[in-house]
Design an enzyme around this catalytic site. Structure first.
Site, PDB file in Angstrom:
ATOM      1  N   GLU A  64     -41.068 107.809  -6.007  1.00 33.61           N
ATOM      2  CA  GLU A  64     -40.863 107.383  -4.626  1.00 33.61           C
ATOM      3  C   GLU A  64     -40.001 108.358  -3.839  1.00 33.61           C
ATOM      4  O   GLU A  64     -40.242 108.600  -2.657  1.00 33.61           O
ATOM      5  CB  GLU A  64     -40.224 105.980  -4.605  1.00 33.61           C
ATOM      6  CG  GLU A  64     -41.124 104.887  -5.173  1.00 33.61           C
ATOM      7  CD  GLU A  64     -41.091 104.757  -6.696  1.00 33.61           C
ATOM      8  OE1 GLU A  64     -40.360 105.531  -7.346  1.00 33.61           O
ATOM      9  OE2 GLU A  64     -41.793 103.882  -7.236  1.00 33.61           O
ATOM     10  N   HIS A  77     -39.020  91.945  -8.424  1.00 37.59           N
ATOM     11  CA  HIS A  77     -40.330  91.995  -7.760  1.00 37.59           C
ATOM     12  C   HIS A  77     -40.502  90.876  -6.742  1.00 37.59           C
ATOM     13  O   HIS A  77     -41.632  90.561  -6.375  1.00 37.59           O
ATOM     14  CB  HIS A  77     -41.468  91.895  -8.786  1.00 37.59           C
ATOM     15  CG  HIS A  77     -41.592  93.058  -9.711  1.00 37.59           C
ATOM     16  ND1 HIS A  77     -40.702  93.303 -10.717  1.00 37.59           N
ATOM     17  CD2 HIS A  77     -42.497  94.070  -9.761  1.00 37.59           C
ATOM     18  CE1 HIS A  77     -41.064  94.400 -11.370  1.00 37.59           C
ATOM     19  NE2 HIS A  77     -42.140  94.883 -10.812  1.00 37.59           N
TER      20      HIS A  77
END
Lengths: 328, 341
Positions: free
Chosen positions: B63, B132
């Site tokens: 990322e 998550h």
């Protein structure tokens, strides 16, 4: 590929400009900061990172670049900016925090942006790597010419951004060159104490790209190796990793007492100061006379003097302008 | 409306992106699993087939590298639409977001623009636990230099995406997983709405009145809007008229619409699936109390996620999440109605 005489003259002049510029900054920086050193005082507040000694890297690489090529620089950016052609007056004004500065005083010395010559900076280690890869990707997708060069320090090669961006550039064959300025020190921690291998250029093997180590802080060798890497990138053959042995003649930041340096290390470094070394070699090579080099130095000094005058003479920004330019 | 085409948020996002890609060659998409797979949450489906691998790129799972690259590409004249699957993953690359993407315009004095869209999913409710399931709306809205949007329905999803891609600034586009219309995540019927085929923009920074009411204002975003609407249905049966404000955008924040609604109703409940403290709910309440104290007939309330990591076990997670019952109970309390046993 050896630099032609005109290129050598340009390289020498830019090295001298950078050094004289930083000499001036160094002196002015201390104004108002004595007898008690207070970083917030004086005409140039904040941290100041000088690049004395590292000039050969910037000129050896940027000699191959044009305004349309992209450079992302480190938090020690002056030599890189000068070699890339960043406006010296506006950069000086930025460092003084003036309204006429590159960003009107919003960025300061660690955040030099000059859209005219595609120069950008980050104060965070290795974080120019991603944006350089992105600029290279932009050129690749658009079929536009140009390469992106990311300058980082040797300490930055231990950052995730270094590895992620190199992998991305390699897997997508981006027109990018990464230049590691190995000055042997990450603030006070030596390369030896922080880095598991001797040469970061060896890490290129991990990404299947060429890696080169250039010893000796020699602008002509840097010119030669960088020239091949940049030409390779322009041909669409992908990125190259170059590490250059260079020397940080000053501390990490102004006010750094450098107690971490081994005794005598700096004496040795000053003997290798690349500017007198280059002058002597240019003279010994027979293509330059004393008078020619003196003239280049005089010209560099005049440009620096003018930039400093411009910066000192410029108005402060309006305080409320702090609230503008957050968004386009 | 019966015969008009309805889409899920995921399809509406993909349609807006495709239309912008057709019109503007500088728009391209990259991110994790957005090409062959079409995005884990479906919002890039069909793009690879139409635009090919050059403009629709699966990235490595790195990322810091690819979001940094999006910043560089945006500064070089492209308009990247980048996806980072889960908002929970932003920790690994936050420098590229809040030091580069969000600050380079400022540091350049406005001479360098960073026109990119960063898409990410938010929200829980399906037992995916604490790494998550977060929303983190407040974290992004707090840091200057990026716009932040989150649609509650497909019409807004398309219009906000079009506006985000055309915006010369970085826009964080947060979509709630529970609203995407993915069957395996449960489907929120109210998020599947009529979506015109032609291109249109929903203005970033303009809230919507999702339902008009007189007695209490329920302010929320994304999934919370649907909880608010369900609460309003229940309250209506008990004679309480609730107004539901859908913020649609956190930066810029449409404070005027919130203030006007509270001026009308005199009561305020903020529903926020992000953590309770230091977040959107506090900001909305401050917006009202800084200027409308005299309008308030009762202290404001917040229905937010408690300040704990999100647990795995269903009963624990559901206990913590906002829902229509909690909102309705708070509204009845504020309005002085008896709380049913």
């Amino acid at each position: 590929m050896q630099p032609a005489k005109g290129t050598l003259a340009w390289m020498y002049e830019k090295m001298v400009t950078s050094r004289r510029f930083e000499n001036a900054i160094e002196k002015i920086y201390m104004e108002g900061k004595s007898p008690v050193f207070n970083m917030a005082d004086g005409p140039i507040p904040g941290e100041m990172h000088l690049s004395d000694g590292q000039e050969p890297v910037a000129v050896g690489v940027c000699a191959h670049l044009e305004a349309g090529d992209v450079v992302t620089a480190t938090h020690r950016p002056h030599h890189q900016a000068i070699a890339k052609g960043v406006d010296l007056k506006k950069m000086a004004a930025e460092i003084f925090g003036k309204a006429t500065g590159l960003s009107g005083g919003r960025g300061g010395h660690m955040h030099i942006f000059d859209a005219e010559v595609n120069f950008a900076c980050s104060g965070i280690i290795a974080q120019g790597m991603g944006p350089a890869a992105g600029a290279a990707l932009s050129r690749q997708i658009q079929g536009k010419p140009g390469v992106a060069v990311s300058f980082i320090g040797e300490g930055a090669a231990n950052q995730g951004a270094f590895h992620e961006a190199l992998n991305l550039a390699a897997v997508w064959k981006l027109p990018m060159v990464v230049v590691v300025e190995d000055n042997a020190w990450g603030i006070s921690v030596s390369k030896e104490a922080s880095t598991a291998i001797k040469r970061n250029s060896d890490r290129a093997a991990a990404y299947g790209i060429p890696g080169h180590y250039i010893p000796g802080n020699d602008p002509r060798k840097i010119y030669e190796v960088a020239g091949e890497a940049i030409a390779r990138a322009r041909r669409g053959e992908g990125p190259t990793l170059i590490e250059v042995e260079t020397y940080r003649l000053a501390g990490h930041f102004m006010g750094d007492a450098e107690g971490y340096r081994p005794d005598g290390e700096k004496d040795g470094l000053f003997a290798k100061d690349p500017i007198p070394v280059m002058r002597a070699r240019l003279l010994a090579g027979g293509s330059f006379t004393d008078a020619e080099l003196d003239a280049l130095e005089t010209g560099a000094q005049a440009a620096v003097d003018e930039a400093i005058r411009f910066a000192r003479g410029s108005a402060d920004p309006k305080p409320e302008d702090a609230l503008t330019a957050v968004f386009a | 409306m019966e015969n008009e085409r309805k889409l899920t948020i995921a399809r509406a996002m993909a349609e807006a992106t495709a239309q912008e890609m057709r019109d503007d060659p500088s728009v391209f998409v990259m991110g994790e699993d957005i090409a062959e797979l079409g995005g884990v949450f479906g919002n890039t489906r069909g793009l690879l087939e139409e635009f090919g691998k050059e403009r629709v790129r699966d990235t490595p799972i790195s990322e810091t590298g690819f979001i940094g690259a999006a910043v560089g590409a945006a500064q070089d004249g492209m308009k990247p639409v980048v996806e980072l699957m889960f908002v929970d993953f932003f920790g690994v690359c936050f420098d590229a977001i809040y030091n580069l993407m969000a600050k380079n315009t400022y540091f350049s004095g406005g001479n360098v623009n960073v026109p990119m869209v960063l898409m990410t999913s938010t929200g829980g409710g399906y037992s995916d636990a604490g790494q998550h399931s977060q929303c983190l709306y407040g974290s992004f809205a707090h840091l200057p230099g990026m716009k932040v949007v989150s649609p509650s329905n497909a019409y807004d999803a398309k219009g906000l995406m079009t506006a985000a891609i055309r915006d010369p600034n970085p826009v964080i586009y947060m979509y709630h997983k529970g609203l995407q219309g993915m069957g395996w995540l449960g489907t929120e019927a109210g998020a599947i709405t009529h979506v015109p085929e032609e291109s249109y923009e929903v203005e970033i920074g303009k809230a919507a009145i999702a339902r008009e009411g007189r007695d209490v204002t329920i302010v929320s975003i994304a999934q919370g809007v649907h909880h608010g609407l369900k609460a309003a249905d229940a309250l209506a049966q008990q004679g309480i008229s609730a107004e539901v404000v859908d913020l649609r955008s956190l930066v810029p924040l449409d404070r005027e619409t919130v203030r006007a609604s509270v001026a009308k109703t005199g009561r305020l409940i903020v529903v926020d699936e992000d953590y309770h403290s230091y977040g959107v709910s506090g900001e909305i309440i401050a917006t009202v109390t800084e200027s409308n104290m005299a309008d308030l007939k009762a202290p404001p309330r917040r229905i937010a996620y408690p300040d704990v990591p999100i647990p795995f076990a269903r009963v624990m997670e559901q206990h913590c999440l906002p829902n229509a019952d909690k909102i309705a109970a708070a509204a009845r309390d504020l309005c002085g109605a008896p709380v049913p046993a």
